[in-house]
Motif scaffolding. Structure first.
Motif, mmCIF file in Angstrom:
data_model
loop_
_atom_site.group_PDB
_atom_site.id
_atom_site.type_symbol
_atom_site.label_atom_id
_atom_site.label_comp_id
_atom_site.label_asym_id
_atom_site.label_seq_id
_atom_site.Cartn_x
_atom_site.Cartn_y
_atom_site.Cartn_z
ATOM 1 N N ALA A 1 0.837 -1.207 0.000
ATOM 2 C CA ALA A 1 0.000 0.000 0.000
ATOM 3 C C ALA A 1 0.873 1.259 0.000
ATOM 4 O O ALA A 1 0.584 2.226 -0.719
ATOM 5 C CB ALA A 1 -0.937 -0.003 1.203
ATOM 6 N N GLU A 2 1.938 1.251 0.807
ATOM 7 C CA GLU A 2 2.831 2.410 0.838
ATOM 8 C C GLU A 2 3.498 2.608 -0.520
ATOM 9 O O GLU A 2 3.611 3.738 -1.012
ATOM 10 C CB GLU A 2 3.888 2.225 1.925
ATOM 11 C CG GLU A 2 4.776 3.436 2.118
ATOM 12 C CD GLU A 2 5.789 3.268 3.242
ATOM 13 O OE1 GLU A 2 6.768 4.028 3.243
ATOM 14 O OE2 GLU A 2 5.603 2.389 4.117
ATOM 15 N N ALA A 3 3.917 1.510 -1.138
ATOM 16 C CA ALA A 3 4.543 1.589 -2.456
ATOM 17 C C ALA A 3 3.543 2.075 -3.507
ATOM 18 O O ALA A 3 3.870 2.900 -4.355
ATOM 19 C CB ALA A 3 5.108 0.229 -2.847
ATOM 20 N N PRO B 1 2.702 3.066 -9.300
ATOM 21 C CA PRO B 1 2.452 1.653 -9.626
ATOM 22 C C PRO B 1 3.732 0.850 -9.889
ATOM 23 O O PRO B 1 3.778 -0.344 -9.590
ATOM 24 C CB PRO B 1 1.582 1.718 -10.891
ATOM 25 C CG PRO B 1 0.933 3.053 -10.840
ATOM 26 C CD PRO B 1 1.914 3.970 -10.151
ATOM 27 N N ASP B 2 4.767 1.484 -10.429
ATOM 28 C CA ASP B 2 6.025 0.772 -10.674
ATOM 29 C C ASP B 2 6.719 0.390 -9.367
ATOM 30 O O ASP B 2 7.345 -0.672 -9.274
ATOM 31 C CB ASP B 2 6.971 1.600 -11.542
ATOM 32 C CG ASP B 2 6.477 1.725 -12.975
ATOM 33 O OD1 ASP B 2 5.630 0.906 -13.387
ATOM 34 O OD2 ASP B 2 6.946 2.637 -13.686
ATOM 35 N N ILE C 1 7.942 -3.799 -5.262
ATOM 36 C CA ILE C 1 7.830 -4.314 -3.890
ATOM 37 C C ILE C 1 7.159 -5.689 -3.887
ATOM 38 O O ILE C 1 7.561 -6.587 -3.149
ATOM 39 C CB ILE C 1 7.076 -3.311 -2.982
ATOM 40 C CG1 ILE C 1 7.934 -2.058 -2.743
ATOM 41 C CG2 ILE C 1 6.660 -3.956 -1.664
ATOM 42 C CD1 ILE C 1 9.218 -2.305 -1.970
ATOM 43 N N ARG C 2 6.159 -5.878 -4.727
ATOM 44 C CA ARG C 2 5.513 -7.198 -4.831
ATOM 45 C C ARG C 2 6.538 -8.263 -5.238
ATOM 46 O O ARG C 2 6.559 -9.364 -4.694
ATOM 47 C CB ARG C 2 4.363 -7.170 -5.833
ATOM 48 C CG ARG C 2 3.128 -6.462 -5.336
ATOM 49 C CD ARG C 2 2.009 -6.526 -6.392
ATOM 50 N NE ARG C 2 0.883 -5.726 -5.996
ATOM 51 C CZ ARG C 2 -0.090 -6.142 -5.172
ATOM 52 N NH1 ARG C 2 -0.027 -7.348 -4.663
ATOM 53 N NH2 ARG C 2 -1.078 -5.342 -4.857
ATOM 54 N N HIS C 3 7.390 -7.929 -6.203
ATOM 55 C CA HIS C 3 8.415 -8.879 -6.644
ATOM 56 C C HIS C 3 9.431 -9.160 -5.534
ATOM 57 O O HIS C 3 9.890 -10.287 -5.387
ATOM 58 C CB HIS C 3 9.137 -8.352 -7.890
ATOM 59 C CG HIS C 3 8.405 -8.619 -9.154
ATOM 60 N ND1 HIS C 3 7.454 -7.759 -9.647
ATOM 61 C CD2 HIS C 3 8.475 -9.647 -10.021
ATOM 62 C CE1 HIS C 3 6.976 -8.251 -10.770
ATOM 63 N NE2 HIS C 3 7.579 -9.406 -11.019
ATOM 64 N N LEU D 1 13.281 7.194 -6.888
ATOM 65 C CA LEU D 1 12.982 5.829 -6.468
ATOM 66 C C LEU D 1 12.180 5.104 -7.544
ATOM 67 O O LEU D 1 12.456 3.948 -7.855
ATOM 68 C CB LEU D 1 12.221 5.800 -5.139
ATOM 69 C CG LEU D 1 11.819 4.401 -4.655
ATOM 70 C CD1 LEU D 1 13.052 3.510 -4.462
ATOM 71 C CD2 LEU D 1 11.025 4.495 -3.369
ATOM 72 N N VAL D 2 11.204 5.776 -8.131
ATOM 73 C CA VAL D 2 10.404 5.175 -9.206
ATOM 74 C C VAL D 2 11.321 4.747 -10.346
ATOM 75 O O VAL D 2 11.249 3.619 -10.847
ATOM 76 C CB VAL D 2 9.319 6.154 -9.715
ATOM 77 C CG1 VAL D 2 8.676 5.646 -10.993
ATOM 78 C CG2 VAL D 2 8.266 6.390 -8.641
#
Length: 142
Positions: A37-39, A44-45, A50-52, A82-83
């Motif tokens: 959620a924070e990411a 979206p990238d 973070i999911r990966h 960061l993106v």
């Protein structure tokens, strides 16, 4: 005397939770959804990255530390960098905090991102003066 179960997975982790120092144990409040959620609130990238990272880590404490480290970069270098760093790392299949740190340190995130594949899904060879096209006929004179 302490007895540990043997692990047969090469480079795998084996440990007894009771033998870990407090800093090594998974945080009680570890919630992958919180980091996702924070990411997502950043971009979206970053969320995808973070999911990966979470999927790539075997142990929750590893994922927690990596996610926290990655998301903390936003306060140090800004969300835009960061993106871009997450895009760079994803493009090269690197899903960890040190990869992001290295990209930011070398300022690779400020360079244009080259796509690695052509329209057919094949790896693209980078343009270079020493790489010739397949129909090059200027080799050796007969």
């Amino acid at each position: 005397m302490t007895v540990h179960q043997r692990g047969y997975k090469q480079y795998g982790y084996t440990h007894d939770e009771a033998h870990l120092a407090p800093s090594q144990k998974a945080p009680v409040d570890w919630d992958p959804g919180q980091y996702i959620a924070e990411a997502a609130s950043m971009h979206p990238d970053v969320e995808d990255y973070i999911r990966h990272v979470i999927e790539a880590k075997v142990h929750p404490e590893q994922a927690c530390k990596s996610c926290r480290g990655i998301l903390n970069f936003a306060s140090r270098v800004g969300q835009k960098r960061l993106v871009n760093a997450c895009r760079w790392a994803s493009n090269h299949g690197l899903y960890n905090s040190p990869a992001i740190e290295e990209i930011l340190k070398n300022r690779q995130d400020e360079l244009p991102l080259e796509e690695n594949e052509n329209d057919n899904g094949q790896k693209r060879i980078p343009a270079h003066e020493n790489i010739r096209e397949k129909d090059y006929s200027g080799c050796c004179p007969g």
